[in-house]
Structure formats: structure tokens, C-alpha cells
Write a protein that holds these residues in place. Structure first.
Motif, mmCIF file in Angstrom:
data_model
loop_
_atom_site.group_PDB
_atom_site.id
_atom_site.type_symbol
_atom_site.label_atom_id
_atom_site.label_comp_id
_atom_site.label_asym_id
_atom_site.label_seq_id
_atom_site.Cartn_x
_atom_site.Cartn_y
_atom_site.Cartn_z
ATOM 1 N N LYS A 152 0.817 -1.215 0.000
ATOM 2 C CA LYS A 152 0.000 0.000 0.000
ATOM 3 C C LYS A 152 0.855 1.271 0.000
ATOM 4 O O LYS A 152 0.542 2.225 -0.730
ATOM 5 C CB LYS A 152 -0.995 -0.013 1.162
ATOM 6 N N SER A 153 1.931 1.316 0.790
ATOM 7 C CA SER A 153 2.788 2.508 0.792
ATOM 8 C C SER A 153 3.568 2.621 -0.519
ATOM 9 O O SER A 153 3.747 3.722 -1.053
ATOM 10 C CB SER A 153 3.754 2.483 1.977
ATOM 11 N N VAL A 154 4.033 1.495 -1.034
ATOM 12 C CA VAL A 154 4.747 1.508 -2.319
ATOM 13 C C VAL A 154 3.853 2.083 -3.418
ATOM 14 O O VAL A 154 4.302 2.834 -4.287
ATOM 15 C CB VAL A 154 5.229 0.090 -2.695
ATOM 16 N N THR A 155 2.566 1.751 -3.371
ATOM 17 C CA THR A 155 1.619 2.290 -4.351
ATOM 18 C C THR A 155 1.618 3.813 -4.303
ATOM 19 O O THR A 155 1.681 4.486 -5.340
ATOM 20 C CB THR A 155 0.198 1.755 -4.078
ATOM 21 N N SER A 156 1.546 4.380 -3.101
ATOM 22 C CA SER A 156 1.503 5.847 -2.983
ATOM 23 C C SER A 156 2.811 6.478 -3.445
ATOM 24 O O SER A 156 2.815 7.534 -4.086
ATOM 25 C CB SER A 156 1.196 6.248 -1.535
ATOM 26 N N TYR A 157 3.951 5.849 -3.135
ATOM 27 C CA TYR A 157 5.230 6.388 -3.594
ATOM 28 C C TYR A 157 5.334 6.333 -5.113
ATOM 29 O O TYR A 157 5.908 7.228 -5.742
ATOM 30 C CB TYR A 157 6.390 5.614 -2.966
ATOM 31 N N ALA A 158 4.775 5.275 -5.706
ATOM 32 C CA ALA A 158 4.795 5.154 -7.164
ATOM 33 C C ALA A 158 3.966 6.254 -7.818
ATOM 34 O O ALA A 158 4.349 6.793 -8.864
ATOM 35 C CB ALA A 158 4.285 3.782 -7.581
ATOM 36 N N LEU A 159 2.835 6.606 -7.209
ATOM 37 C CA LEU A 159 1.991 7.668 -7.769
ATOM 38 C C LEU A 159 2.762 8.980 -7.866
ATOM 39 O O LEU A 159 2.635 9.721 -8.847
ATOM 40 C CB LEU A 159 0.743 7.879 -6.908
ATOM 41 N N LEU A 160 3.586 9.267 -6.834
ATOM 42 C CA LEU A 160 4.347 10.513 -6.808
ATOM 43 C C LEU A 160 5.747 10.358 -7.405
ATOM 44 O O LEU A 160 6.505 11.314 -7.442
ATOM 45 C CB LEU A 160 4.466 11.014 -5.368
ATOM 46 N N ARG A 161 6.073 9.134 -7.828
ATOM 47 C CA ARG A 161 7.395 8.819 -8.390
ATOM 48 C C ARG A 161 8.511 9.175 -7.406
ATOM 49 O O ARG A 161 9.482 9.839 -7.746
ATOM 50 C CB ARG A 161 7.582 9.532 -9.729
ATOM 51 N N ILE A 162 8.362 8.692 -6.173
ATOM 52 C CA ILE A 162 9.393 8.895 -5.148
ATOM 53 C C ILE A 162 9.821 7.544 -4.573
ATOM 54 O O ILE A 162 10.085 7.420 -3.383
ATOM 55 C CB ILE A 162 8.912 9.838 -4.027
ATOM 56 N N LEU A 163 9.892 6.534 -5.427
ATOM 57 C CA LEU A 163 10.312 5.206 -4.993
ATOM 58 C C LEU A 163 11.765 5.216 -4.543
ATOM 59 O O LEU A 163 12.591 5.993 -5.053
ATOM 60 C CB LEU A 163 10.134 4.201 -6.134
ATOM 61 N N ASP A 164 12.086 4.338 -3.596
ATOM 62 C CA ASP A 164 13.474 4.190 -3.160
ATOM 63 C C ASP A 164 14.341 3.701 -4.313
ATOM 64 O O ASP A 164 13.843 3.199 -5.329
ATOM 65 C CB ASP A 164 13.556 3.174 -2.012
#
Length: 551
Positions: free
Chosen positions: A44-56
Motif C-alpha cells: 500500500k505505501s509503495v503504491t503511494s510512492y509510485a503515484l508521486l514517483r518517489i520510490l526508493d
């Protein structure tokens, strides 16, 4: 407003590619609040980071599209995304202290966002930052403008993070576990504030949480994630009342609620009769006039103000209240990590409060009073294996050596449900539930008579919390221990405790049998605490067809 189609995210690791999100799709309407719920590792958190393109580093969007207001976010340039982040889509991160710069005044951090997106000039940035603090209902925003994060409470820091997120009037707010670690009344204040601001500004929002009760209360729709996939979606009330997927049903069943019992939180196949524990009328711990005073810049600060209570042999006593009420200070004095300013702590008739904290470590009673700490990760030495951690009190406080100590460690692991194969792993190689078991095994290693539990399930997923609570209930009966259970989760206290003590401002305002205090609270503050607790809908019906395809 937002459309996500077949989104897949993976990470490169030393052991190969890890698929964190596996082709999920959902949409968000204008003005809608969507809850994305699931346990740790569900994606779920990875999904939100992907939306904003701020993945690790190492994270990659493999397939799928994300469209916001007609803009293809996956195809947007990094410069374009910097313009969108904060101005169009903002995020509230899980740990407010980690999200704030510790050496920069909070007012300046709000100014940074305003000026980055052209919403303020050098001349009016201060006034707009103070208004942003006022909008999130921070008292005396002019003074708070000059404060550093370490000078503010957790709730205050969360309000500052919300002020930063809303400073540029975004259209979409993503809140990632925004209340983890907050006490129950602060949690309600933060969630009510966020909901009111979203409604007043006509925004859309996504709430990411593992707390189904919280999601059901504040969201219009829910999307349930498991192993990187969405297994069920629907109106929040419908998902809670009539879960269609077995995993959703398990999460709902594991959510503590009034009227439930401990065994009801476990999967049906794991339920066994809960053996009643024996409570004696003989006092084990007597606290008399316990006081703790600190010297502050403006004079004395009274953290604990002359409190009195008793814990009987075999009893479980809940200690509840908001952050700053004195409950953690009280527990630290009882376990003799902190010296009282006045008062007596009688353990089995002996005044252990008269023994300085730095000398109590060598006292024979040290092993009789043990503690399970709030954060299982922070309380474990990262360089010690589980075996070393569990064996440490045996090495320091008993005469066991060699084979006898190894056998005792393995016995404790079995007693707490920790597989023997995990004993040689380090904390970073264990899950949250496994680390909690290590902490409990370490605490019971010396056969303590009193176990002080400081928010032991606060950071755990709901189903892992259920397992840990049932484990604690079983150990209490098998080992005949007494518990002091420090928590801000009243539903959890109701499940585990015989008696409840309510603290406010360093004082005890109400105490009594758990059922009496919870069902007929006498003090206005207790009623306020109970009123602030998330209220999950009533217990669901079991899914009629476990193998039926989810929505």
C-alpha cells in the motif's frame, strides 16, 4: 481525478527482483476519500510512492499507467513532477518527526514549500506560513513558527506536516499511516482536522492504513491489499459488514471492538479455550504517593503527582491516558529505570523505590520485574541475534551457563511461538511480529512476577496484534504473572485487563474493574477517551463463498 491502471512495481535486491505491487487498478473521484488498507508488506505505501514517483533506489514502475487530471504522471518529466508534488498532490508521511528537518524551524519549512511553488514571496512568506499553522489549529502559531521539531509533541509535529502538505492548496492529499504512534485523542483530533480541511477545500484524499476501524470511520470507499494485489473494493461500511474475500474477513475479525473477546480475534482454526487466570487478593505491587518532578526552564514540572494504586497477584491492570499524562514515567519508575522524587513502591512488601535505579540492576529483585518495550525494533540490539538477545538476562541475572542457557533460550522461543530456526537471525531479518516475540521471550526469561508492557502492540498489524495479545494472555495463565499494560488503545485494554487506571496530567482520575470503567465511565476525561476511539462497524458475517472472486 486519479486513474491507476495495471500498476506494477518491483525492486532490485541482492536476492533478485521483488514484485511489490502486482498490476493493481483503481480510480478516485473528485471529493472522494479512498482508504487503502492492508498489513505491512502488502504494497500500500509503495503504491503511494509510485503515484508521486518517489520510490526508493532500486524501485521501478514496470507496467501500467497513472493519470491525474488528464496528466500522464508516468510519462511526466522529473521537473514536471517536482511542480506537481506539493502543488497538485501532497503527502503526509507516517513518521512526522522523520519527515521534518530537525535543525530547521518549522515556519521556515513551510516557507520552503510556498516559495518553491511560487505561492509566497520573501516579503509575505512568514505571514502565509503562520496562517498555514493557524489553519491546522495550532495554538499560538506565531510562537510555533520559530519552534524546532524537537520542541513539539508528536501531535504538534503531525499538524506541522499537515500544514506543509496543504500550504499550496493541493487537489489530492495522500496520508500514509498519519496517526501511527499518536494517542487516541490526538489521533481523533488529527483525523477530524484532516477530514474537515479536505471537505472545506473540496479535495480528494487517499488514506493508507492498517487500521480497518480508522478507515471505516473516515473513508467513503476501501481497497484491501494483500501481497501486492487489490483483493477487494467497495463502500467502507459494506466491506466491513459483508467482506467478500477471506483475507478481508480475517482483518475485520482481528479488529478489536467492544463486546469481542481475545479468542474471537484469532482465525477460527487457531482458537482454543482461553484458560481463566487466577487473581489473588494479595497485593504484589503497592504504589503510595508516587511523584516525579523535573526542573524546567520555567520552574518545576510535575510529571507524576502523588498517585496511589495496587496490582494484585495474577491481575492484569491497564494504564491508559494521552501522551504526556505520566503513564510512561510511572512505568519507568516501577521497573526501576527512573528514580521517584517522592513516594513508595512496595514490591512484595519491600520498598524498591528506595533503591537507586543505578543499583537496582544488581538487586535480586531485578529479575522479578521485567518490561516489554513499545518499539520492538528499537529495543533490540541490531548486532545481536535473537538467541543472544533472549539469553542476555539469563547471562546477567541467573547462574545458568553453557548448555543449560541454550536449552532455556530454546524453551523460551517455543513458549512464545518463535521458530527455533529464527534464533540465529538478526533483528533486521525478522518481521514485526517475530521481533515482538523476541522482546517478550527476553522479558519472561527470568520468570518475572510482574511484567510491565509499554504499548507492546502499537506498531503491529491488526492480525499480528491479535496473536501477540493472545500469547500474552496464555503466558499470564501459564506463568502466573501480573501485568501492567500501558496503552492508549482502549479496545485492547478492555480485552486483556481485569482493572483499568486512567491518568490525566500526572494524576489518576479514575480506576476500577475494566468492565465498569469502560461501560460506565464516571469521569468526563474517561468518557472523552472512550468517545475518541475509532468505532468499527459491528462484527461481520463470515464470507458465504471463500473462493468467490473479489470485486
Amino acid at each position: 481525478m486519479l486513474s491507476v491502471n495495471d500498476l506494477a512495481v518491483s525492486f532490485r535486491t541482492r536476492r533478485g527482483e521483488v514484485k511489490a505491487v502486482r498490476g493493481i487498478s483503481f480510480a478516485l473521484a473528485r471529493g472522494e476519500t479512498l482508504g487503502i488498507v492492508g498489513e505491512s508488506g502488502s504494497g500500500k505505501s509503495v503504491t503511494s510512492y509510485a503515484l508521486l514517483r518517489i520510490l526508493d533506489a532500486g524501485g521501478t514502475i514496470r507496467t501500467g499507467g497513472v493519470t491525474y487530471g488528464g496528466i500522464d504522471l508516468r510519462a511526466a518529466s522529473e521537473r514536471g513532477m517536482r511542480d506537481i508534488r506539493g502543488r497538485e498532490i501532497s503527502m503526509i508521511f507516517q513518521n512526522p518527526r522523520a519527515a521534518l528537518n530537525p535543525i530547521r524551524k518549522v515556519g521556515h519549512q513551510i516557507e520552503d514549500v510556498l516559495r518553491q511553488h511560487g505561492r509566497a514571496s520573501r516579503q509575505d512568506a512568514r505571514a502565509k506560513a503562520i496562517k498555514a499553522l493557524a489553519d491546522v489549529r495550532i495554538n499560538d502559531p506565531e510562537a510555533r513558527y520559530d519552534a524546532y521539531p524537537f520542541e513539539l509533541s508528536g501531535g504538534m509535529c503531525q499538524r506541522v506536516v499537515i500544514a506543509i502538505a496543504l500550504a499550496c492548496d493541493p487537489k489530492l492529499l495522500i496520508a500514509d499511516e498519519p496517526t501511527t504512534g499518536l494517542d487516541i485523542t490526538t489521533q481523533k483530533a488529527v483525523m477530524d482536522l484532516t477530514r474537515d480541511l479536505i471537505r472545506a477545500r473540496g479535495m480528494s484524499s487517499i488514506l493508507i492504513t492498517h487500521d480497518l476501524g480508522l478507515a471505516a470511520e473516515y473513508c467513503d470507499r476501501l481497497a484491501v491489499m494483500k501481497d501486492g494485489e487489490i483483493v477487494e473494493t467497495g463502500a467502507a461500511a459494506d466491506v466491513f459488514a459483508r467482506p467478500r474475500h477471506p483475507y478481508t474477513a480475517r482483518l475485520v475479525d482481528a479488529t478489536p471492538r467492544p463486546g469481542a473477546d481475545l479468542r474471537a480475534l484469532l482465525p477460527a482454526e487457531a482458537r482454543t479455550p482461553l484458560v481463566p487466570h487466577a487473581v489473588s487478593n494479595t497485593p504484589l505491587l503497592e504504589v503510595q504517593g508516587l511523584t516525579k518532578t523535573y526542573t524546567g526552564k520555567s520552574g518545576p514540572v510535575h510529571a507524576v503527582k502523588g498517585i496511589d494504586f495496587t496490582i494484585r497477584q495474577g491481575a492484569s491492570v491497564g494504564l491508559v491516558g494521552e501522551s504526556g499524562c505520566g503513564k510512561s514515567t510511572t512505568s519507568s519508575m516501577l521497573v526501576r529505570l527512573l528514580d521517584p522524587s517522592a513516594g513508595r513502591i512496595l514490591f512484595d512488601g519491600q520498598d524498591i523505590g528506595a533503591i537507586p535505579a543505578d543499583r537496582f540492576a544488581r538487586n535480586p529483585l531485578r529479575g522479578a520485574i521485567q518490561m516489554v518495550f513499545q518499539d520492538a525494533t528499537d529495543s533490540l540490539n541490531p548486532r545481536h541475534t535473537a538467541r543472544d538477545t533472549i539469553g542476555e538476562p539469563l547471562r546477567r541475572l541467573t547462574t545458568l551457563d553453557g548448555a543449560a542457557r541454550r536449552a532455556r533460550v530454546e524453551e523460551l522461543a517455543a513458549m512464545t511461538g518463535l521458530p527455533a530456526g529464527l534464533l540465529d537471525r538478526f533483528p533486521h531479518q525478522l518481521s514485526g511480529g517475530q521481533k515482538a516475540r523476541v522482546g517478550i521471550a527476553r522479558a519472561i526469561a527470568t520468570d518475572p512476577r510482574l511484567l510491565i508492557l509499554d504499548e507492546p502492540t502499537a506498531a503491529l498489524d491488526v492480525s499480528i496484534q491479535a496473536v501477540v495479545l493472545n500469547l500474552l494472555a496464555d503466558l499470564r495463565t501459564r506463568l502466573g504473572m501480573s501485568y501492567l499494560f500501558v496503552s492508549h488503545d482502549l479496545n485492547v485494554v478492555r480485552l486483556l485487563c481485569d482493572e483499568v487506571i486512567v491518568m490525566q496530567g500526572g494524576e489518576i482520575v479514575e480506576a476500577g474493574p475494566a468492565a465498569q470503567v469502560m461501560d460506565a465511565p464516571a469521569h468526563p476525561y474517561t468518557r472523552a477517551l472512550l468517545g475518541a476511539a475509532p468505532k468499527p462497524p459491528s462484527a461481520p458475517r463470515s464470507p458465504q463463498a471463500p473462493d468467490r472472486a473479489a470485486e
